[in-house]
Write a protein that holds these residues in place. Sequence first.
Motif, PDB file in Angstrom:
ATOM      1  N   MET A  15       0.603  -1.053  -0.333  1.00  0.00           N
ATOM      2  CA  MET A  15      -0.134   0.153   0.191  1.00  0.00           C
ATOM      3  C   MET A  15       0.850   1.116  -0.054  1.00  0.00           C
ATOM      4  O   MET A  15       0.486   2.547   0.504  1.00  0.00           O
ATOM      5  CB  MET A  15      -0.935  -0.166   1.030  1.00  0.00           C
TER       6      MET A  15
ATOM      7  N   THR B 274     -13.277 -11.579   9.058  1.00  0.00           N
ATOM      8  CA  THR B 274     -13.932 -10.247   9.099  1.00  0.00           C
ATOM      9  C   THR B 274     -13.414  -9.612  10.848  1.00  0.00           C
ATOM     10  O   THR B 274     -14.501 -10.006  11.753  1.00  0.00           O
ATOM     11  CB  THR B 274     -15.310 -11.157   9.558  1.00  0.00           C
TER      12      THR B 274
ATOM     13  N   LYS C 232      -2.708  -7.565   1.543  1.00  0.00           N
ATOM     14  CA  LYS C 232      -3.697  -6.786   0.864  1.00  0.00           C
ATOM     15  C   LYS C 232      -4.418  -7.708   0.133  1.00  0.00           C
ATOM     16  O   LYS C 232      -6.303  -6.991   0.298  1.00  0.00           O
ATOM     17  CB  LYS C 232      -3.020  -6.099  -0.855  1.00  0.00           C
TER      18      LYS C 232
ATOM     19  N   ARG D  52      -6.371  -9.852   1.670  1.00  0.00           N
ATOM     20  CA  ARG D  52      -7.064 -10.557   3.158  1.00  0.00           C
ATOM     21  C   ARG D  52      -8.127  -9.370   3.282  1.00  0.00           C
ATOM     22  O   ARG D  52      -9.019  -9.513   2.917  1.00  0.00           O
ATOM     23  CB  ARG D  52      -5.895 -11.220   4.413  1.00  0.00           C
ATOM     24  N   HIS D  53      -7.457  -7.950   3.725  1.00  0.00           N
ATOM     25  CA  HIS D  53      -7.786  -6.401   4.258  1.00  0.00           C
ATOM     26  C   HIS D  53      -7.375  -5.756   3.582  1.00  0.00           C
ATOM     27  O   HIS D  53      -7.752  -4.892   4.486  1.00  0.00           O
ATOM     28  CB  HIS D  53      -7.682  -7.093   5.617  1.00  0.00           C
ATOM     29  N   GLY D  54      -7.414  -5.658   1.925  1.00  0.00           N
ATOM     30  CA  GLY D  54      -6.677  -4.564   1.294  1.00  0.00           C
ATOM     31  C   GLY D  54      -8.467  -3.473   1.218  1.00  0.00           C
ATOM     32  O   GLY D  54      -8.125  -2.252   1.516  1.00  0.00           O
ATOM     33  N   ASP D  55      -9.356  -4.466   1.224  1.00  0.00           N
ATOM     34  CA  ASP D  55     -10.337  -3.220   1.784  1.00  0.00           C
ATOM     35  C   ASP D  55     -11.376  -2.530   2.955  1.00  0.00           C
ATOM     36  O   ASP D  55     -11.274  -1.943   3.148  1.00  0.00           O
ATOM     37  CB  ASP D  55     -12.028  -3.844   1.152  1.00  0.00           C
ATOM     38  N   LYS D  56     -10.059  -3.022   4.059  1.00  0.00           N
ATOM     39  CA  LYS D  56     -10.195  -2.258   5.270  1.00  0.00           C
ATOM     40  C   LYS D  56      -9.141  -1.646   5.449  1.00  0.00           C
ATOM     41  O   LYS D  56      -8.353  -1.253   6.716  1.00  0.00           O
ATOM     42  CB  LYS D  56      -9.952  -4.195   6.284  1.00  0.00           C
ATOM     43  N   TYR D  57      -7.792  -1.511   4.741  1.00  0.00           N
ATOM     44  CA  TYR D  57      -6.810  -0.756   5.023  1.00  0.00           C
ATOM     45  C   TYR D  57      -6.751   0.933   5.730  1.00  0.00           C
ATOM     46  O   TYR D  57      -5.771   1.299   6.814  1.00  0.00           O
ATOM     47  CB  TYR D  57      -6.063  -0.342   3.556  1.00  0.00           C
TER      48      TYR D  57
ATOM     49  N   GLU E 146      -9.243   1.743   7.786  1.00  0.00           N
ATOM     50  CA  GLU E 146      -9.367   1.189   8.846  1.00  0.00           C
ATOM     51  C   GLU E 146      -8.561   1.034   9.821  1.00  0.00           C
ATOM     52  O   GLU E 146      -8.926   1.449  10.822  1.00  0.00           O
ATOM     53  CB  GLU E 146     -11.089   1.247   9.148  1.00  0.00           C
TER      54      GLU E 146
END
Length: 331
Positions: free
Chosen positions: A57, A119, A137, A139-144, A146
């Motif tokens: 990122m 989750t 990324k 796994r949790h790129g969409d939550k970066y 936050e």
Amino acid sequence: MTLLQHRSRTLAVASLTVAAALALSACGFSSDSGSASGSGSGSEGSAGAPRTVKTAMGDVKVPAAPERVVVLDTAELDSVLTLGVKPVGATHADVDSGFLNYLPKDQVTGITDVGQMMTPNLEAIAGLKPDLILTSKIRHGDKYAELSKIAPTVMTENTGYPWKENFQVHAEALNKKAEAKMVTDDYARHVADVTEALGGKEKAGATEVNMVRFVEGADIRIYGKKNYIATILADVGLGRPAVTDKAKDGFSYDVSPEKIDLADADAVFHSTYGDPKKAKETQTTGGGLWKNMDAVKNGKVFAVDDQLWIQGIGYTAADKILHELQTNLTK
């Protein structure tokens, strides 16, 4: 002394060496931190200055020596424990044991469970007041966005196949590069020992090995050459059957029980994710195609722990897998 015991002792010595170096540094230099905060990469900054780590990122500033680490995937948990760091929080895999069962109980006891891997509970993570979060990324790129508001978040691009490169990113973020080298050196020595035990490079290369995974709710996977377990087999120098070249993106070639004979090889390792009946393991291994495979007839089929061989992803898991490879293939 086992390799894991040797590694623990070696990491302890390394930590003492680093602590002594920092103490000497403190005696010889001013502790004024106003002149070099936030610049540099890896060990270039001063002892107390934030460091910059290159991530999927972008560049991320992390503390000089993170003390409250949260990990959000199994590979990251393996990495930090391998490097002698006990995280304050970690997600759990979708298994009955919570944290994967190959990890020593004393190392995972006391780690706060912050939710299921895909989750994670952001409120629980924030409540731990972490100073570093490790994940990927994919796994949790969409939550970066936050996660990065809670603490500096270091993400690798992917998980699995690039596990060795990811380990180095984790070590960089934790400021544990010296310890990481000791771990990789130990791994290289163990690999060489296993290859020798199998009769050397030529004999190992002439032994074709397959990895089969029975998965609840999915087809049976014959693992290809671009995944975690494949890298370990390749390091040892073991051969792989031609069917592995059919794997989609190098990951796996998926088959029904009616085509399980395509998995035949000199040796076949297999694991199961989920209920054995729903994963078609019971049906497949009880059928004629399975029983007629040369590997089965020759006693070269080995059931292995899915949590260790597939889900773990790291040097602590790899060390145990190497031991099982040697034990089974030299029977």
